[in-house]
Design a protein around this motif. Sequence first.
Motif, PDB file in Angstrom:
ATOM      1  N   GLY A 223       0.781  -1.229   0.000  1.00 36.20           N
ATOM      2  CA  GLY A 223       0.000   0.000   0.000  1.00 36.20           C
ATOM      3  C   GLY A 223       0.807   1.271   0.000  1.00 36.20           C
ATOM      4  N   GLY A 224       2.126   1.204  -0.280  1.00 33.52           N
ATOM      5  CA  GLY A 224       2.918   2.431  -0.321  1.00 33.52           C
ATOM      6  C   GLY A 224       4.400   2.199  -0.140  1.00 33.52           C
ATOM      7  N   TYR A 225       5.016   3.069   0.637  1.00 33.08           N
ATOM      8  CA  TYR A 225       6.468   3.022   0.828  1.00 33.08           C
ATOM      9  C   TYR A 225       6.823   3.322   2.276  1.00 33.08           C
ATOM     10  N   ARG A 226       7.926   2.722   2.703  1.00 33.05           N
ATOM     11  CA  ARG A 226       8.467   2.989   4.042  1.00 33.05           C
ATOM     12  C   ARG A 226       9.738   3.820   3.873  1.00 33.05           C
ATOM     13  N   VAL A 227       9.789   4.921   4.610  1.00 29.18           N
ATOM     14  CA  VAL A 227      10.944   5.819   4.562  1.00 29.18           C
ATOM     15  C   VAL A 227      11.768   5.597   5.817  1.00 29.18           C
ATOM     16  N   HIS A 228      13.039   5.270   5.635  1.00 29.23           N
ATOM     17  CA  HIS A 228      13.949   5.029   6.750  1.00 29.23           C
ATOM     18  C   HIS A 228      14.701   6.318   7.069  1.00 29.23           C
ATOM     19  N   CYS A 229      14.693   6.714   8.323  1.00 30.54           N
ATOM     20  CA  CYS A 229      15.296   7.989   8.694  1.00 30.54           C
ATOM     21  C   CYS A 229      15.896   7.931  10.093  1.00 30.54           C
TER      22      CYS A 229
END
Length: 513
Positions: A223-229
């Motif tokens: 369902g989308g994207y995971r942003v690693h920060c």
Amino acid sequence: MATRYDVVVVGSGFGGSISALRLAQAGRSVAVLERGRRYRPGEFPRDVTRADELLWRHPSRLEAQGLYDMRFLSGIGTVTASGVGGGSLIYANVHVRPDPVVFEDPRWPRSYSRASLEPYFDKVARELRLEPVPASIPLRKRDLFKRAAGRMGRETFDPPEAVAWTEPPGPGRKVCQLCAECEFGCQHGAKNTMDQTYLARAEALGATVWPRTLVSHVEPVRGGYRVHCQDLATGERRTVEGTRVVLAAGTLGTVEILLRSRDGAKTLPRVSARLGHGYSGNGDFLGSLQNAREDILPWMGPDVATVMRFTDAAPRFTLVTATFNRPATEVIAGMGQPRLGPFQGIGAPLWTFLGPVVHKAFAKGLLSKPMSHRVDAARTCNLFGIGQDNANGRMGLKGGRLDVEWNYAGENAELVKRMSEAMRELASQYGGTYAPLVTWQLFKRPFTVHSLGGAHLADSPERGVVSTEGEVFHYPGLHVADGSVIPTAIGFHPVMTISAVSERIAEAVARGF
């Protein structure tokens, strides 16, 4: 920090702030992740000996998280901003709609032209309340520049600028104080920067801004994207998910995130092989004018007021006098105009080691006062050419860090020659002397404040990285909206083009829900 939003925007400069506002207006929940801190008027660094507050050198120096990210990459030097509002915090406020011929280059997708971007240029002009410096404001440096241009047979124009000239734009802000500190962060709030305009409106609609949040890579999830920060205040590593993600971390930041995602974490393995190709410094070339026959008063007024055209023949470029406040001008004038003759380029092997050297020079106070008072600073100014380089730099990771390989001097010799001749002729009109920036003489590397390219707009993944709607090929819902999508040098101040393209991409992202 919430863990899921409709849209996660990485970066808060022109592309990021435009994306945040337009998607918030579309009723979407929006998070904006920005690596730098938030600056209010009066909070910008002025003590240059506090180098960690001035320069961004994270992660090689963890505590150096300042306003200016200055990099000495293999083929070019770059300066970008770090802070909520991105490059708008330190740019010269100049917005130029490029000539139609710029978009006739075959590297631009067919659907892009000056005419097709005109509605988006209009949007940006309204939001930023763009207006040239009023003719009623007396500016000696503008008058002298125009007089010189007339003698040279060159056309000039006063570009629209994102500045409050006559009426304060809001509480705690003032009209322009004519102090030539546009590129140091406006202490008076007279600049219509992105944090004060687009982003402020987005926040009023519910968008959330997370300063001091550094993004490493992006991965697809259901369902989308995971942003690693990483939270740079605490060191804590986090993730946040978005149904859509817009990468707008600036040319260097966005391309590095995509490279790390494709080649490091391998979370985006299908990103086009064209990633990193076609980097441009927008032909930026710096020189100095000294020993003018009369006072220029460079520190009176905005940094840039007038643009001179050299667009009659290729390679095309424009030319301005880039000016700063009196203390900075005196330091620059005190460095003189070294002339190395046949020894030009002798420092090239040391170029990439200059980052720590510059940091230490600031910290030790070596760049806080003039080295000499033999030159009258009032009769000097900086000359800044902006041209159509061949956009042939190659961005990649070297030792885990972003680098740009480019034989700029060899591949753009005709542009440099034409700019140098124009600057020399201009200096002679002032009765002064000309010399290129000392770093060019020592290292044969240019410095740019206008990094472009590396994630080009294109009609297919064989020609670029993102579609004409800014969507990364093979990754629906992952978009790019910043200077990295621009496929050629502009030859004018590029921010108006970046902003218009970002408006068009934001419209496509909102429509795609």
